[in-house]
Write a protein that holds these residues in place. Structure first.
Motif, PDB file in Angstrom:
ATOM      1  N   ILE A  22      10.918  -9.477   5.455  1.00  0.00           N
ATOM      2  CA  ILE A  22      11.601 -10.652   4.923  1.00  0.00           C
ATOM      3  C   ILE A  22      11.650 -10.490   3.413  1.00  0.00           C
ATOM      4  CG2 ILE A  22       9.540 -12.090   4.619  1.00  0.00           C
ATOM      5  CD1 ILE A  22      11.197 -14.416   5.814  1.00  0.00           C
ATOM      6  N   GLY A  23      12.578 -11.173   2.769  1.00  0.00           N
ATOM      7  CA  GLY A  23      12.783 -11.000   1.350  1.00  0.00           C
ATOM      8  C   GLY A  23      11.582 -11.383   0.504  1.00  0.00           C
ATOM      9  N   GLY A  24      11.577 -10.870  -0.717  1.00  0.00           N
ATOM     10  CA  GLY A  24      10.508 -11.168  -1.655  1.00  0.00           C
ATOM     11  C   GLY A  24      10.360 -12.659  -1.897  1.00  0.00           C
ATOM     12  N   GLY A  25       9.127 -13.088  -2.144  1.00  0.00           N
ATOM     13  CA  GLY A  25       8.832 -14.497  -2.354  1.00  0.00           C
ATOM     14  C   GLY A  25       8.273 -15.169  -1.119  1.00  0.00           C
ATOM     15  N   HIS A  26       8.644 -14.672   0.061  1.00  0.00           N
ATOM     16  CA  HIS A  26       8.060 -15.151   1.308  1.00  0.00           C
ATOM     17  C   HIS A  26       6.843 -14.283   1.628  1.00  0.00           C
ATOM     18  CE1 HIS A  26      11.629 -17.597   2.109  1.00  0.00           C
ATOM     19  NE2 HIS A  26      12.349 -16.544   1.751  1.00  0.00           N
ATOM     20  N   ALA A  27       5.768 -14.917   2.028  1.00  0.00           N
ATOM     21  CA  ALA A  27       4.535 -14.166   2.281  1.00  0.00           C
ATOM     22  C   ALA A  27       4.600 -13.443   3.615  1.00  0.00           C
ATOM     23  CB  ALA A  27       3.336 -15.099   2.263  1.00  0.00           C
TER      24      ALA A  27
ATOM     25  N   GLY B  62       9.052  -6.683  -1.574  1.00  0.00           N
ATOM     26  CA  GLY B  62      10.426  -7.081  -1.291  1.00  0.00           C
ATOM     27  C   GLY B  62      11.352  -7.118  -2.480  1.00  0.00           C
ATOM     28  N   MET B  63      10.903  -6.633  -3.634  1.00  0.00           N
ATOM     29  CA  MET B  63      11.737  -6.703  -4.825  1.00  0.00           C
ATOM     30  C   MET B  63      12.479  -5.385  -5.063  1.00  0.00           C
ATOM     31  SD  MET B  63      11.366  -9.749  -5.660  1.00  0.00           S
ATOM     32  CE  MET B  63      12.187  -9.778  -7.252  1.00  0.00           C
ATOM     33  N   PRO B  64      13.675  -5.450  -5.683  1.00  0.00           N
ATOM     34  CA  PRO B  64      14.505  -4.247  -5.828  1.00  0.00           C
ATOM     35  C   PRO B  64      13.945  -3.216  -6.798  1.00  0.00           C
ATOM     36  CG  PRO B  64      15.510  -6.135  -6.930  1.00  0.00           C
ATOM     37  CD  PRO B  64      14.376  -6.669  -6.114  1.00  0.00           C
ATOM     38  N   TYR B  65      12.965  -3.593  -7.625  1.00  0.00           N
ATOM     39  CA  TYR B  65      12.422  -2.621  -8.566  1.00  0.00           C
ATOM     40  C   TYR B  65      11.396  -1.682  -7.917  1.00  0.00           C
ATOM     41  CZ  TYR B  65       8.870  -6.373  -8.902  1.00  0.00           C
ATOM     42  OH  TYR B  65       7.951  -7.347  -8.623  1.00  0.00           O
ATOM     43  N   LEU B  66      11.038  -1.916  -6.667  1.00  0.00           N
ATOM     44  CA  LEU B  66      10.066  -1.056  -6.000  1.00  0.00           C
ATOM     45  C   LEU B  66      10.689   0.285  -5.645  1.00  0.00           C
ATOM     46  CD1 LEU B  66       8.394  -3.636  -3.587  1.00  0.00           C
ATOM     47  CD2 LEU B  66       7.624  -2.925  -5.857  1.00  0.00           C
ATOM     48  N   LEU B  67       9.847   1.278  -5.433  1.00  0.00           N
ATOM     49  CA  LEU B  67      10.319   2.605  -5.060  1.00  0.00           C
ATOM     50  C   LEU B  67      10.924   2.579  -3.663  1.00  0.00           C
ATOM     51  CD1 LEU B  67       7.312   4.732  -6.371  1.00  0.00           C
ATOM     52  CD2 LEU B  67       9.500   4.315  -7.506  1.00  0.00           C
ATOM     53  N   LYS B  68      11.858   3.475  -3.429  1.00  0.00           N
ATOM     54  CA  LYS B  68      12.472   3.591  -2.112  1.00  0.00           C
ATOM     55  C   LYS B  68      11.621   4.529  -1.260  1.00  0.00           C
ATOM     56  CE  LYS B  68      15.778   1.046  -3.617  1.00  0.00           C
ATOM     57  NZ  LYS B  68      15.764  -0.393  -3.278  1.00  0.00           N
ATOM     58  N   ASN B  69      11.160   4.018  -0.121  1.00  0.00           N
ATOM     59  CA  ASN B  69      10.276   4.789   0.735  1.00  0.00           C
ATOM     60  C   ASN B  69      10.381   4.204   2.133  1.00  0.00           C
ATOM     61  OD1 ASN B  69       7.696   5.332   2.198  1.00  0.00           O
ATOM     62  ND2 ASN B  69       7.209   6.473   0.346  1.00  0.00           N
TER      63      ASN B  69
ATOM     64  N   LEU C 146       0.836  -1.203   0.000  1.00  0.00           N
ATOM     65  CA  LEU C 146       0.000   0.000   0.000  1.00  0.00           C
ATOM     66  C   LEU C 146       0.865   1.245   0.000  1.00  0.00           C
ATOM     67  CD1 LEU C 146      -2.791  -1.130   2.468  1.00  0.00           C
ATOM     68  CD2 LEU C 146      -3.134  -0.466   0.082  1.00  0.00           C
ATOM     69  N   HIS C 147       2.000   1.178   0.668  1.00  0.00           N
ATOM     70  CA  HIS C 147       2.902   2.334   0.688  1.00  0.00           C
ATOM     71  C   HIS C 147       3.664   2.455  -0.626  1.00  0.00           C
ATOM     72  CE1 HIS C 147       2.064   3.486   4.830  1.00  0.00           C
ATOM     73  NE2 HIS C 147       1.836   2.197   4.982  1.00  0.00           N
ATOM     74  N   GLN C 148       3.878   1.324  -1.294  1.00  0.00           N
ATOM     75  CA  GLN C 148       4.387   1.383  -2.664  1.00  0.00           C
ATOM     76  C   GLN C 148       3.381   2.117  -3.551  1.00  0.00           C
ATOM     77  OE1 GLN C 148       7.060   0.642  -4.403  1.00  0.00           O
ATOM     78  NE2 GLN C 148       6.243   0.659  -6.490  1.00  0.00           N
ATOM     79  N   ALA C 149       2.096   1.775  -3.410  1.00  0.00           N
ATOM     80  CA  ALA C 149       1.056   2.436  -4.190  1.00  0.00           C
ATOM     81  C   ALA C 149       1.012   3.927  -3.888  1.00  0.00           C
ATOM     82  CB  ALA C 149      -0.301   1.794  -3.903  1.00  0.00           C
ATOM     83  N   ARG C 150       1.098   4.272  -2.610  1.00  0.00           N
ATOM     84  CA  ARG C 150       1.080   5.683  -2.215  1.00  0.00           C
ATOM     85  C   ARG C 150       2.237   6.450  -2.850  1.00  0.00           C
ATOM     86  NH1 ARG C 150       2.298   7.921   3.842  1.00  0.00           N
ATOM     87  NH2 ARG C 150       1.165   9.893   3.728  1.00  0.00           N
ATOM     88  N   ALA C 151       3.427   5.848  -2.829  1.00  0.00           N
ATOM     89  CA  ALA C 151       4.597   6.503  -3.408  1.00  0.00           C
ATOM     90  C   ALA C 151       4.444   6.676  -4.918  1.00  0.00           C
ATOM     91  CB  ALA C 151       5.859   5.704  -3.084  1.00  0.00           C
ATOM     92  N   MET C 152       3.879   5.681  -5.581  1.00  0.00           N
ATOM     93  CA  MET C 152       3.670   5.780  -7.028  1.00  0.00           C
ATOM     94  C   MET C 152       2.703   6.913  -7.364  1.00  0.00           C
ATOM     95  SD  MET C 152       3.427   1.687  -7.830  1.00  0.00           S
ATOM     96  CE  MET C 152       3.059   1.849  -9.584  1.00  0.00           C
ATOM     97  N   ILE C 153       1.653   7.050  -6.567  1.00  0.00           N
ATOM     98  CA  ILE C 153       0.691   8.134  -6.802  1.00  0.00           C
ATOM     99  C   ILE C 153       1.348   9.484  -6.553  1.00  0.00           C
ATOM    100  CG2 ILE C 153      -1.460   9.165  -5.940  1.00  0.00           C
ATOM    101  CD1 ILE C 153      -2.396   6.255  -5.375  1.00  0.00           C
ATOM    102  N   GLU C 154       2.117   9.588  -5.456  1.00  0.00           N
ATOM    103  CA  GLU C 154       2.785  10.842  -5.143  1.00  0.00           C
ATOM    104  C   GLU C 154       3.768  11.250  -6.229  1.00  0.00           C
ATOM    105  OE1 GLU C 154       4.557  10.097  -1.353  1.00  0.00           O
ATOM    106  OE2 GLU C 154       2.780  10.761  -0.224  1.00  0.00           O
ATOM    107  N   GLN C 155       4.409  10.274  -6.873  1.00  0.00           N
ATOM    108  CA  GLN C 155       5.386  10.571  -7.921  1.00  0.00           C
ATOM    109  C   GLN C 155       4.743  10.786  -9.287  1.00  0.00           C
ATOM    110  OE1 GLN C 155       8.903   8.141  -8.029  1.00  0.00           O
ATOM    111  NE2 GLN C 155       9.077   8.054  -5.801  1.00  0.00           N
ATOM    112  N   GLY C 156       3.408  10.707  -9.347  1.00  0.00           N
ATOM    113  CA  GLY C 156       2.710  11.005 -10.592  1.00  0.00           C
ATOM    114  C   GLY C 156       2.697   9.898 -11.607  1.00  0.00           C
TER     115      GLY C 156
END
Length: 388
Positions: free
Chosen positions: A320-325, A306-313, A150-160
């Motif tokens: 825990i790393g990506g792939g683990h729920a 958990g993936m490196p392509y996500l925005l930094k926030n 959800l915070h990834q989504a928030r950052a994407m919206i904030e960045q336009g």
């Protein structure tokens, strides 16, 4: 990645009101607060039955003398101790939130309260003013808002990345109350009693969660809304078990929200979709580690936590790393981690820290109460559009 080495000089001495034996929400508070060792449960008033509450607290490992018969005794007696509690979580039915929160603030405690915060905006404003006057944290437990994507989504919206926001669709529509289970479920029964639940059922119990996610993700402000609600199980009237709300936002964007407990066959169906001029995003709480990202003219993408392509926030806090729920308890622990950071900043009078730290605060709780009041006003006037 989450830094487990971060710590406070000493854990926050913490108490609970409610959340006793058999309470799922009580367990969620305790397990999440304990996760990062920022809080130490030291006292509580867990049950209306004093003996049962004392026994439960003892079973949790607490001193039975610090397991009190009621919240008044808890606050008064802990205040006399050098090692008394500094903060309290309130996990009780809706009708008690105002009185317990007020007493806690007056006792000089930081407060973490379940939603909805109060029955009326006037009560919520009074609590907000009191928290400000006492310089205490007053947080509201919108637990789903701790999910990293959800915070990834928030950052994407904030960045336009979505462009101008045009439409928001929201829903929280399970099917577990499609039959009158309140006849044998105490937890459901109080939620459908206006004297305890307040003027709404599914809007206040479910819809407020997704409404807050909309505010957190988009920052949109409601101009007008129109609400239609039903009691498909007639014995629940005047409280609704199904409701639809339409929104007009001040920017010209529009939205809808569906809250229901009679969506037969559904597990949860809490979703939020934000549609912009360039792209759309969608999050579903049954698959919380993923965010669907759709750019017009391109294949849909499924972003994973958990993936490196996500925005930094700093709020995108994977444990825990990506792939683990990661799931519900991690989301709540993320919130308790932030509550602890905020309490520490309050104690140190670090306003600069507080100005930059996100958490669901008393204003978020006030907005939720205000929204519920407007929904009831609209529905009671035959789904009339009302100013927010």
């Amino acid at each position: 990645m989450f830094n487990e080495e971060s710590h406070l000089a000493a854990p926050i001495r913490w108490g609970m009101v409610g959340g006793g034996r058999g309470s799922e929400i009580g367990y969620a508070h305790r397990a999440s607060a304990a996760r990062d060792r920022f809080f130490a449960l030291t006292a509580g008033a867990f049950d209306l039955d004093a003996a049962r509450g004392r026994e439960f607290g003892r079973d949790l490992g607490l001193d039975p003398e610090r397991c009190y018969a009621d919240y008044q005794s808890l606050f008064a007696q802990e205040a006399q101790r050098d090692d008394g509690i500094q903060a309290v979580s309130i996990a009780t039915p809706n009708s008690t939130h105002y009185a317990i929160s007020k007493a806690a603030l007056e006792a000089g405690l930081h407060v973490i309260c379940e939603k909805p915060l109060t029955f009326t905006c006037a009560e919520a404003q009074e609590l907000a003013d009191l928290a400000k006057a006492r310089h205490k944290l007053f947080a509201v437990m919108y637990g789903y808002s701790g999910f990293p994507m959800l915070h990834q989504a928030r950052a994407m919206i904030e960045q336009g990345l979505l462009g101008d926001i045009r439409i928001v669709t929201m829903q929280f529509a399970h099917g577990f109350h499609s039959a009158p289970i309140e006849e044998h479920s105490p937890g459901a029964k109080w939620r459908m009693n206006p004297a305890i639940s307040g003027p709404t059922y599914v809007l206040g119990d479910l819809g407020t969660h997704t409404y807050y996610l909309m505010e957190m993700l988009t920052g949109l402000e409601v101009d007008e809304l129109c609400c239609m609600r039903q009691s498909f199980i007639q014995s629940r009237a005047p409280l609704e078990d199904n409701a639809h709300v339409m929104f007009k936002f001040k920017t010209g964007a529009v939205g809808t929200l569906w809250a229901s407990s009679v969506n037969a066959g559904s597990m949860h169906q809490q979703k939020i979709r934000v549609i912009g001029s360039k792209a759309s995003i969608e999050w579903w709480d049954e698959h919380p580690n993923q965010l669907r990202y759709e750019i017009q003219g391109q294949p849909a993408q499924l972003l994973d936590r958990g993936m490196p392509y996500l925005l930094k926030n700093d709020a995108i806090c994977s444990r825990i790393g990506g792939g683990h729920a990661e799931g519900f308890f991690e989301a709540w622990a993320n919130l308790y981690h932030r509550f602890a950071m905020a309490i520490d900043a309050f104690e140190r009078a670090d306003q600069a820290m507080l100005d930059t730290l996100w958490y669901p605060d008393v204003q978020a709780g006030m907005n939720g109460v205000r929204w519920l009041e407007a929904c009831v006003e609209s529905a009671d006037q035959g789904a009339k559009w009302v100013k927010f």
